[in-house]
Design an enzyme around this catalytic site. Structure first.
Site, PDB file in Angstrom:
ATOM      1  N   HIS A 132     -11.430  73.295 144.333  1.00  0.00           N
ATOM      2  CA  HIS A 132     -12.697  73.940 143.993  1.00  0.00           C
ATOM      3  C   HIS A 132     -13.873  73.215 144.614  1.00  0.00           C
ATOM      4  O   HIS A 132     -14.847  73.816 145.044  1.00  0.00           O
ATOM      5  CB  HIS A 132     -12.871  73.947 142.470  1.00  0.00           C
ATOM      6  N   ARG A 190      -5.014  89.176 164.038  1.00  0.00           N
ATOM      7  CA  ARG A 190      -3.878  88.508 163.376  1.00  0.00           C
ATOM      8  C   ARG A 190      -3.384  89.430 162.263  1.00  0.00           C
ATOM      9  O   ARG A 190      -3.863  89.353 161.128  1.00  0.00           O
ATOM     10  CB  ARG A 190      -4.319  87.168 162.797  1.00  0.00           C
ATOM     11  N   ARG A 195      -1.809  91.458 167.722  1.00  0.00           N
ATOM     12  CA  ARG A 195      -0.573  90.671 167.707  1.00  0.00           C
ATOM     13  C   ARG A 195       0.319  91.224 166.602  1.00  0.00           C
ATOM     14  O   ARG A 195      -0.147  91.418 165.469  1.00  0.00           O
ATOM     15  CB  ARG A 195      -0.904  89.214 167.419  1.00  0.00           C
ATOM     16  N   GLU A 204       2.886  80.599 173.658  1.00  0.00           N
ATOM     17  CA  GLU A 204       2.716  79.587 172.606  1.00  0.00           C
ATOM     18  C   GLU A 204       3.840  78.563 172.646  1.00  0.00           C
ATOM     19  O   GLU A 204       3.778  77.526 171.998  1.00  0.00           O
ATOM     20  CB  GLU A 204       2.735  80.258 171.228  1.00  0.00           C
ATOM     21  N   ASN A 223      -3.092  76.813 170.105  1.00  0.00           N
ATOM     22  CA  ASN A 223      -2.815  76.034 168.889  1.00  0.00           C
ATOM     23  C   ASN A 223      -1.328  75.685 168.833  1.00  0.00           C
ATOM     24  O   ASN A 223      -0.944  74.536 168.645  1.00  0.00           O
ATOM     25  CB  ASN A 223      -3.181  76.831 167.629  1.00  0.00           C
ATOM     26  N   ASP A 224      -0.515  76.717 168.998  1.00  0.00           N
ATOM     27  CA  ASP A 224       0.925  76.462 168.961  1.00  0.00           C
ATOM     28  C   ASP A 224       1.418  75.831 170.251  1.00  0.00           C
ATOM     29  O   ASP A 224       2.296  74.966 170.223  1.00  0.00           O
ATOM     30  CB  ASP A 224       1.687  77.765 168.667  1.00  0.00           C
ATOM     31  N   ARG A 268       0.824  70.888 163.893  1.00  0.00           N
ATOM     32  CA  ARG A 268      -0.611  71.174 163.944  1.00  0.00           C
ATOM     33  C   ARG A 268      -1.307  70.939 162.610  1.00  0.00           C
ATOM     34  O   ARG A 268      -2.529  70.808 162.552  1.00  0.00           O
ATOM     35  CB  ARG A 268      -0.869  72.603 164.457  1.00  0.00           C
ATOM     36  N   CYS A 300      -6.479  82.645 173.343  1.00  0.00           N
ATOM     37  CA  CYS A 300      -6.982  83.012 172.021  1.00  0.00           C
ATOM     38  C   CYS A 300      -6.822  81.899 170.988  1.00  0.00           C
ATOM     39  O   CYS A 300      -7.121  82.079 169.825  1.00  0.00           O
ATOM     40  CB  CYS A 300      -6.322  84.292 171.519  1.00  0.00           C
TER      41      CYS A 300
HETATM   42  C1  PEP Z   1      -2.266  79.992 168.555  1.00  0.00           C
HETATM   43  O1  PEP Z   1      -1.170  79.528 168.254  1.00  0.00           O
HETATM   44  O2  PEP Z   1      -3.050  79.448 169.364  1.00  0.00           O
HETATM   45  C2  PEP Z   1      -2.711  81.271 167.966  1.00  0.00           C
HETATM   46  C3  PEP Z   1      -3.781  81.889 168.357  1.00  0.00           C
HETATM   47  O3  PEP Z   1      -1.975  81.723 166.939  1.00  0.00           O
HETATM   48  P1  PEP Z   1      -2.091  81.168 165.438  1.00  0.00           P
HETATM   49  O4  PEP Z   1      -3.148  80.117 165.427  1.00  0.00           O
HETATM   50  O5  PEP Z   1      -2.407  82.334 164.592  1.00  0.00           O
HETATM   51  O6  PEP Z   1      -0.714  80.621 165.229  1.00  0.00           O
HETATM   52 MG    MG Z   2       0.227  80.761 167.122  1.00  0.00          MG
END
Ligand code: PEP
Ligand code: MG
Length: 972
Positions: free
Chosen positions: A589, A696, A732, A825, A848-849, A859, A896
């Site tokens: 919170h 997403r 996606r 990814e 990110n992945d 991550r 992305c």
């Molecule tokens: C990513 O992996 O960069 C991506 C955009 O997908 P998510 O962050 O939703 O796993």
């Molecule tokens: Mg991803």
């Protein structure tokens, strides 16, 4: 954690006076490694401030706040002085309990001694005790009754062998708080005794807190040591408590009725035979809980309020759960059940009110207790694995050996509220509350408590009135509810009636309830323990007349162990530049309140931050989750400069957000938006998005309590396309599994979910769900530009299967403007890009992945994720391969992942040839502005140099240097 054990006791000590006794005690604490030598001084000065004599021949010497830093580990050591030591004013001590603790842990000790101190002649008994066990027995108070009730009986449990059954029995005893954690291991070492008729007996005194007997029977015939095993007794033995039961059992066996127990089908029958506590025979009714997030605070509050309308007792339990039934009128007790969607609740109601109360309660639960609920899919839920099985550990004190982060160091924490803050550290460690254990008189303590509760209620009322954000208001309304919770106040009242002082009774009950809450297998509910402690502290401060610590004058960074929501809400954002906590999660919170107030915040930074000296300059980056301790002038200047230029750039960029992003030499880079729900499309367009680059869809699924059907999905996707007015939409397909489970989709527990069945792997295993999503997308398109991409593709086969499925459906629902692509990814997909590029229409790089899999860094890792930098040359190499392959076949590439919004990454990505950047809506203006500052050929040159480097740091340094050079040139 403070517990009393025989190992801590030294019998038969002598000391000529109090100071000799303190020396002995300090020597013991030092020898056992709990404190440094200087702690003796703390013990002595504490005695000069006020005697630690407790009464009944007991003193509890402890240090002062000044000597807390001499404590290495929390603990107690007990010295028995049979000849007595004069503790001043003629008070004779026979037992000195020396405490080593950094905080107010003597309160916990007082709690442990509560029962003993109520005994008469305890001092004399302590003096005469001959063994540590006897002494400990005296401290634990009068002999306790054997616990034996329905919760200690489990019939037909699934067990393949004796060991499993023993484990189940020990677990029941643990749940009933009869034993500590190690009891199962203890029992495994004990020789089992066959009683005949298939019954077996095990007992031990080790780790026992209170006597209790558990009885378990297996669901199928088991043999042990060549004999049948139909039932097992596990006794947590303490004193003579089990004597009567044992006699009864012997008589039963002699009568030849032992098999009645082994074949019993109800715990009532077992208790009737053994003479245990029989459950009341009250009317009951069961109902399945359908609320998506279980019985969390809001629905629980509705249920408690409904129950309070009936004059009589109403209890509820989870069928198949191990917990006892709790009062429905108590919000804390209801929350402590941790009831999840799909679990069956049983209401047990006093006969006089059952006819009215039961139907009302059942109907209220079925109607969702104020929340919208969808029907349960029993078939899928039956095997559902819990979605978040998190047990929060409570560390009692800062671990020994921990040192404050060094000046100039950077600490990675959990980003809880965005923004950059700079200011001196203001460390607020828990306040010390001093109060007597026993009350003046029962009436006076009741009155003190009422006055304190009244004052805190008023205080809360003020906070509710002043709170502008709904989220904050709701938190304080829940706090008010907790204050009036009969589950808490009844228990406190009972303690007051036994002579406890108001503060001792209050905090004892709150702490017990908070601990219970923390043990829940649900991270969200467990975090609510912070609310309980928050309200607990407020009332305690009132009772003890302790003022809350005054804030420094200039804007500061508040550093706390865990910050309570009301602490945050009281803060003045003009004076508190930022918040840093040692513990806690982003869903607490307090984090919600910080975000609502716009105060940058980092949480879960680790206990070491509590050791930072007040006044140390801190630089807190609430976006990246980074804390810089005493940053050097250059870092600080950079941060301030970055902050200022960013603000300026953001303001300027905002005005040009609807213009295309062209480099100085006229190269266009498309800037799209990432969204997770249809409603955000209009916002994205308003922020300058040229299209949606990543929808997403799993977030749309997560917003529903069960899988949205085709029509619902179609409507959602249609809304997005409508709001785009002809701009392209990149969708996606469902990316769940791994760390993103859907509550209504049972997925087997995996050792490494990030390497398990997630993304496209999962949807290909459930073609019906994937087909229904694809159909909904195609139907919603109406010939508008639709791009569909598949997440987590790692092999060519996965892409082809997904493509073929889509093409099949396209024959059924043809649309004019469709492109099919994949997300890059997984490193294997990037390395296969030259093959895949022949077949796909586009690639979208999920950095990110891709970064997590390339660098092998989770991550979400609390300490490593800071190193998972997408500008690492290894990741850039993979993006380079992808772009070259795509362009060789005339296909486009987007990025992305979060990297696309990083101002330092934009020049590199553009230089590598990325055609589209898809970012959060609020970043669109800034990313466009970054592109406009570039020259394509310079960016290409920069990207090629970045590919030759070895670390992400070097890449960042290169880009920064280049940016500075470019700006310098501009000014010439
Ligand atoms: C990513 O992996 O960069 C991506 C955009 O997908 P998510 O962050 O939703 O796993
Ligand atoms: Mg991803």
């Amino acid at each position: 954690m403070l517990e009393l054990t025989v190992e801590q006791i030294s019998m038969g000590q002598t000391a000529v006076d109090k100071s000799a006794a303190l020396r002995l005690l300090a020597d013991k604490l030092v020898t056992d490694g709990l404190v440094a030598e200087g702690y003796l001084q703390g013990l002595q000065s504490r005695e000069t401030q006020g005697s630690t004599f407790l009464g009944q021949g007991i003193a509890i010497p402890h240090g002062t706040p000044e000597t807390r830093d001499q404590v290495f580990a929390t603990g107690v050591r007990l010295l028995q002085f049979p000849n007595g030591v004069d503790w001043g004013d003629g008070q004779i001590v026979y037992l000195a309990i020396g405490i080593a603790a950094k905080t107010d842990e003597h309160l916990r000790l007082l709690q442990l001694l509560t029962r003993a101190l109520g005994e008469t002649d305890l001092g004399e008994a302590l003096r005469q005790a001959q063994t540590p066990e006897a002494l400990l027995g005296l401290l634990q108070g009068a002999p306790q009754e054997l616990a034996l009730d329905a919760q200690l009986i489990s019939l037909g449990v699934s067990a393949d062998d004796f060991e499993e059954l023993v484990w189940r029995g020990a677990r029941l005893l643990r749940k009933a708080d009869c034993v500590s954690n190690g009891f199962a291991a203890v029992l495994q070492q004990v020789e089992a005794l066959p009683l005949g008729d298939g019954l077996w007996w095990l007992h031990s005194e080790q780790t026992v807190k209170r006597p209790g007997l558990a009885f378990v029977t297996p669901d199928k015939p088991i043999r042990f040591l060549g004999k049948p095993l139909t039932g097992l007794f596990c006794l947590a033995s303490l004193g003579e408590a089990h004597q009567a039961l044992l006699e009864r059992l012997c008589a039963l066996l002699i009568e030849g009725r032992g098999s009645e127990l082994g074949h019993a089908t109800s715990s009532r029958a077992v208790l009737a035979v053994l003479g245990g506590e029989l459950p009341e025979d009250w009317p009951s009714q069961q109902v399945t809980l359908a609320n998506a997030h279980g019985l969390h605070a809001r629905p629980a509050k509705t249920l408690a309020q409904l129950a309070k309308g009936f004059e009589g007792e109403i209890r509820v339990r989870i069928v198949d759960g191990d917990e006892n039934a709790v009062s429905v009128k108590s919000l804390t007790k209801l929350l402590s059940l941790g009831a999840r969607r799909g679990q069956v609740l049983e209401f047990i109601v006093e006969p006089g009110i059952a006819a009215q109360a039961l139907p009302a309660l059942i109907a209220a639960v079925q109607e969702g207790l104020g929340e919208e609920v969808d029907a349960l899919l029993h078939e899928t839920l039956r095997h559902e694995t819990p979605t978040a099985a998190v047990t929060l550990a409570v560390v009692e004190i800062i671990a020994p050996g921990l040192v404050a982060p060094a000046d100039g160091s950077v600490v990675q924490a959990i980003a809880a509220a965005p923004g950059i803050a700079v200011g001196p550290a203001h460390i607020q460690v828990p306040q010390a509350f001093d109060f007597p254990l026993r009350g003046e008189s029962i009436a006076a303590e009741h009155q003190r408590l009422q006055l304190a509760l009244f004052a805190v209620r008023q205080d809360l009322e003020g906070l509710i009135q002043r709170a502008e954000a709904k989220a904050i208001r709701e938190i304080f309304i829940t706090h008010q509810e907790l204050l009036d919770d009969p589950g808490l106040t009844d228990e406190v009242s009972a303690r007051l009636d036994h002579g406890d002082s108001a503060p001792a009774a209050w905090i004892g009950v709150i702490e017990a309830a908070a601990r219970q809450q923390e043990q829940l297998h649900d991270a969200l509910l467990a975090e609510r323990a912070a609310d309980l402690r928050d309200i607990g502290r407020r009332v305690l401060a009132q009772l003890c007349g302790v003022e809350t610590v005054t804030e420094p004058e200039q804007p500061y960074i508040l550093v706390m162990e865990e910050v309570g929501p009301s602490d945050v809400a009281r803060l003045d954002p003009k004076r508190v530049a930022g918040i840093l906590t040692a513990r806690g999660g982003a869903t607490a919170h307090s984090a919600i309140v910080a975000r609502a107030l716009g105060i940058p915040a980092l949480v879960g930074a680790g206990d070491a931050v509590l050791l930072i000296k007040s006044g140390t300059l801190l630089l807190l980056d609430g976006q990246r989750g980074r804390l810089s301790v005493a940053p050097d002038a250059a870092t600080l200047q950079r941060a301030t400069h970055d902050h200022n230029t960013r603000t300026e750039r953001l303001n300027a960029a905002a005005t040009l957000r609807h213009e295309p992003a062209l480099t100085r030499d006229g190269h266009a880079v498309e800037v799209f938006a990432n969204i997770g729900d249809s409603a955000s499309t209009a916002v994205a367009v308003e922020q300058g998005a040229e299209g949606i680059g990543l929808l997403r869809t799993e977030l749309i699924f997560m917003a529903h309590t069960q899988a949205p059907d085709e029509a619902t999905q179609e409507a959602e996707y249609r809304r997005v396309l409508d709001a785009l007015h002809g701009r392209p939409l990149v969708v996606r397909t469902l990316d769940v599994g791994g760390d993103k489970p859907l509550p209504y989709w049972p997925i087997d527990k995996e050792e490494n979910p990030f390497l398990g069945v997630r993304g496209i792997r999962l949807t290909l295993q459930r073609p019906q769900i994937m087909e229904s999503q694809l159909r909904a997308l195609l139907r919603a398109a109406d010939n508008r530009p639709l791009r569909i991409m598949f997440p987590m593709v790692g092999t060519v086969e996965e892409w082809r299967q997904a493509r073929d499925m889509t093409l099949r459906l396209l024959e059924e629902i043809p649309i004019a403007d469709l492109q099919l692509g994949i997300m890059i990814e997984v490193p294997s997909a990037a390395l296969l890009a030259p093959v895949l590029a022949r077949e796909v229409d586009f690639f979208s790089v999920g950095t990110n992945d891709l970064t997590q899999y390339t660098l092998a860094i989770d991550r979400g890792h609390p300490t490593l994720s800071g190193q998972a930098d997408g500008l690492h040359p290894a990741v850039l190499q993979l993006i380079d391969i992808t772009v070259r392959a795509a362009h060789a076949h005339g296909k486009w590439v987007g990025v992305c992942g979060e990297l696309a919004a990083d101002p330092l990454a934009v020049p590199v990505l553009v230089g590598l040839g990325v055609d589209e950047l898809s970012v959060a809506s609020r970043s669109i203006g800034e990313v466009k502005a970054c592109v406009r500052e570039l020259n394509l050929s310079d960016a290409q040159h920069l990207a090629q140099r970045a590919l030759t480097l070895g670390t992400a740091g070097e890449v960042r340094a290169l880009v920064e240097a280049q940016t500075v050079d470019a700006r310098l040139l501009e000014t010439l």
